[in-house]
Design a protein around this motif. Structure first.
Motif, short mmCIF file in Angstrom:
data_model
loop_
_atom_site.label_atom_id
_atom_site.label_comp_id
_atom_site.label_asym_id
_atom_site.label_seq_id
_atom_site.Cartn_x
_atom_site.Cartn_y
_atom_site.Cartn_z
N PRO A 47 -1.53 14.52 -1.54
CA PRO A 47 -1.76 15.99 -0.23
C PRO A 47 -2.50 16.87 -1.00
O PRO A 47 -2.64 17.15 -2.17
N GLY A 48 -3.85 17.07 0.53
CA GLY A 48 -4.45 17.65 0.32
C GLY A 48 -6.09 17.20 -1.33
O GLY A 48 -6.69 17.96 -0.82
N ARG A 49 -6.32 15.56 -1.09
CA ARG A 49 -7.13 15.63 -2.04
C ARG A 49 -7.72 13.73 -1.20
O ARG A 49 -7.23 13.19 -1.32
N PRO A 50 -8.66 13.94 -1.22
CA PRO A 50 -9.09 13.08 0.05
C PRO A 50 -9.49 11.72 -1.21
O PRO A 50 -9.24 11.84 -3.09
N SER A 51 -8.92 10.53 -0.82
CA SER A 51 -8.90 9.30 -1.70
C SER A 51 -10.11 8.70 -2.06
O SER A 51 -11.78 9.05 -0.69
N HIS A 52 -10.75 7.84 -3.42
CA HIS A 52 -11.47 7.26 -3.24
C HIS A 52 -11.45 5.76 -4.40
O HIS A 52 -10.90 6.29 -5.52
N VAL A 53 -11.94 4.72 -3.76
CA VAL A 53 -11.55 3.86 -4.27
C VAL A 53 -12.57 3.03 -4.93
O VAL A 53 -13.81 2.53 -4.75
N ARG A 93 0.75 -0.60 0.04
CA ARG A 93 0.00 -0.19 -0.03
C ARG A 93 0.90 0.80 -0.12
O ARG A 93 0.12 2.30 -0.89
N ARG A 94 1.98 1.08 0.86
CA ARG A 94 2.56 2.29 0.85
C ARG A 94 3.73 2.50 -0.01
O ARG A 94 3.54 4.11 -1.17
N LEU A 95 3.95 1.69 -1.17
CA LEU A 95 5.01 1.67 -1.68
C LEU A 95 3.37 1.86 -3.58
O LEU A 95 4.28 3.02 -4.34
N LEU A 96 1.99 2.04 -3.65
CA LEU A 96 1.49 1.88 -4.06
C LEU A 96 1.06 3.98 -4.99
O LEU A 96 1.37 4.35 -5.60
N ARG A 97 1.01 3.70 -2.45
CA ARG A 97 0.73 5.60 -2.60
C ARG A 97 2.27 5.98 -2.97
O ARG A 97 1.41 7.05 -3.17
N GLU A 98 2.83 6.07 -3.54
CA GLU A 98 4.66 6.85 -3.76
C GLU A 98 4.24 6.36 -5.30
O GLU A 98 5.23 7.08 -5.73
N GLY A 99 3.54 5.51 -5.56
CA GLY A 99 3.42 6.08 -7.35
C GLY A 99 3.95 4.30 -8.04
O GLY A 99 4.32 4.70 -9.33
N MET A 100 5.12 3.45 -7.18
CA MET A 100 5.43 2.33 -7.98
C MET A 100 4.26 2.14 -8.92
O MET A 100 3.14 1.51 -8.51
N PRO A 101 5.15 1.45 -9.87
CA PRO A 101 4.04 0.37 -10.30
C PRO A 101 3.93 -1.10 -9.83
O PRO A 101 4.02 -1.45 -9.09
N GLY A 151 -4.72 -2.35 -8.78
CA GLY A 151 -4.70 -1.27 -9.43
C GLY A 151 -5.88 0.02 -9.40
O GLY A 151 -5.45 1.28 -9.86
N GLN A 152 -6.83 -0.23 -8.68
CA GLN A 152 -7.06 0.76 -8.14
C GLN A 152 -7.52 1.51 -6.96
O GLN A 152 -7.60 2.55 -6.79
N TYR A 153 -6.09 1.21 -6.13
CA TYR A 153 -5.73 1.48 -5.18
C TYR A 153 -4.87 2.22 -5.58
O TYR A 153 -4.48 3.72 -5.02
N GLY A 154 -3.85 2.22 -5.80
CA GLY A 154 -3.02 2.63 -6.68
C GLY A 154 -3.42 3.63 -7.59
O GLY A 154 -3.08 5.26 -7.68
N SER A 155 -4.06 3.67 -8.44
CA SER A 155 -5.12 4.73 -9.19
C SER A 155 -5.73 5.74 -8.28
O SER A 155 -5.99 7.30 -8.82
N SER A 156 -6.54 5.63 -6.90
CA SER A 156 -6.84 6.48 -6.33
C SER A 156 -6.73 6.47 -5.19
O SER A 156 -7.12 7.18 -4.39
N ALA A 157 -5.00 6.74 -4.44
CA ALA A 157 -4.50 6.19 -3.41
C ALA A 157 -4.64 7.80 -3.72
O ALA A 157 -4.50 8.72 -3.96
N SER A 178 -2.26 -8.68 -6.03
CA SER A 178 -3.14 -9.06 -6.10
C SER A 178 -4.40 -9.73 -5.43
O SER A 178 -5.57 -9.55 -5.06
N ARG A 179 -4.30 -11.36 -5.38
CA ARG A 179 -5.12 -11.87 -4.53
C ARG A 179 -5.16 -11.46 -3.57
O ARG A 179 -6.23 -11.78 -3.21
N HIS A 180 -3.93 -11.87 -2.41
CA HIS A 180 -3.91 -11.34 -1.01
C HIS A 180 -4.45 -9.96 -0.83
O HIS A 180 -4.71 -9.48 0.15
N PHE A 181 -4.15 -8.68 -1.56
CA PHE A 181 -4.48 -7.68 -1.34
C PHE A 181 -5.92 -7.92 -1.51
O PHE A 181 -6.77 -6.90 -1.11
N LYS A 182 -6.69 -7.72 -2.38
CA LYS A 182 -7.93 -7.93 -2.47
C LYS A 182 -8.58 -8.71 -1.79
O LYS A 182 -10.28 -8.28 -0.94
#
Length: 280
Positions: free
Chosen positions: A267-273, A221-229, A258-264, A246-250
């Motif tokens: 700063p100053g912006r709420p997240s939405h998945v 989760r942290r790495l995805l928030r930082e923009g890592m593919p 993919g949903q998490y990374g694109s909506s993570a 993906s299996r364990h994440f879901k």
């Protein structure tokens, strides 16, 4: 009419298991033969008739069959449609030579809890990247088989050892990305694998494998928030591949990387998945 067999066989990266076999046969009859391993057999469909030490036995869905190493046996289907089976070939040291005679006398066990553990073990072995979980299930399977062969009553003993539980948690925290095998943990902490699992579960309310996966998902989760593919995150967080991540994440969070990374959260912006339910 003869049917073509359906066979899948592989050698897993799990200490103590030399080979896994999933097979379906219509009319194949095994001649007398031996294996240098313990043969742990479950039948999912049909019935197998076999001779062991000049005594006839049957393997069917309700029982778990354990054939000892270096003892001749054969096998053939009883029903016209054949049989479907799964086999684990276990290293002889998993149970010990001193139990071979006991297995000859009693090769089958009507034990639903043992059967469920074996089913879980096969499921983990069929999924790359789940070696740690497979080792946990194997430890419980071996313990329960030994209980049957030594005429003890199989059971789940409560273990309250918070010190060893914390030591195992510290070890998992230190190595959750590269991973650690149950055999390694047992050697480092000087405790049997099943003792470690029970002590950990009693202390923290979660099994060591689930804990390790949770740590990996948190890192992902942290790495995805930082923009890592996601494909790179899978490797960095200790997963076998992106599908494994993906299996364990879901399973844990309810949505895929993919949903998490694109909506993570930015700063100053709420997240939405999109499509997620519940809270992270």
């Amino acid at each position: 009419m003869s049917g073509s067999p359906h066979v899948r066989v592989w050698s897993p990266s799990v200490s103590g298991i030399t080979e896994v076999l999933h097979a379906q046969f219509t009319d194949h009859a095994y001649p007398m033969h031996t294996h240098g391993t313990w043969t742990l057999l479950t039948v999912d469909d049909g019935i197998v008739k076999y001779d062991l030490d000049r005594h006839e036995h049957g393997a069917f869905r309700q029982v778990v069959t354990l054939l000892p190493p270096d003892v001749a046996h054969n096998g053939c289907p009883v029903t016209p449609h054949g049989f479907r089976k799964r086999v684990l070939y276990l290293d002889p040291a998993q149970l010990g030579e001193h139990l071979i005679g006991r297995a000859v006398d009693r090769p089958a066990f009507d034990d639903a809890a043992l059967r469920r553990r074996i089913d879980l073990l096969h499921a983990r072995l069929a999924e790359p990247g789940n070696e740690f979980a497979a080792e946990v299930h194997l430890a419980f399977v071996a313990e329960r088989l030994q209980a049957h062969l030594t005429r003890r009553t199989p059971g789940v003993a409560a273990v309250h050892d918070p010190l060893i539980a914390r030591r195992l948690r510290d070890l998992l925290d230190e190595r959750f990305v590269p991973g650690v095998t149950m055999r390694e943990a047992a050697g480092i902490l000087y405790a049997h694998p099943t003792y470690l699992v029970r002590a950990f579960s009693a202390a923290f309310g979660i099994g060591p494998h689930q804990y390790l996966v949770s740590r990996r998902v948190d890192l992902a989760r942290r790495l995805l928030r930082e923009g890592m593919p996601a494909r790179e995150v899978a490797v960095e967080a200790g997963f076998y591949d992106q599908a494994h991540l993906s299996r364990h994440f879901k399973r844990i969070l309810g949505f895929n990387p993919g949903q998490y990374g694109s909506s993570a959260l930015r700063p100053g912006r709420p997240s939405h998945v999109t499509g997620a339910s519940g809270r992270p």
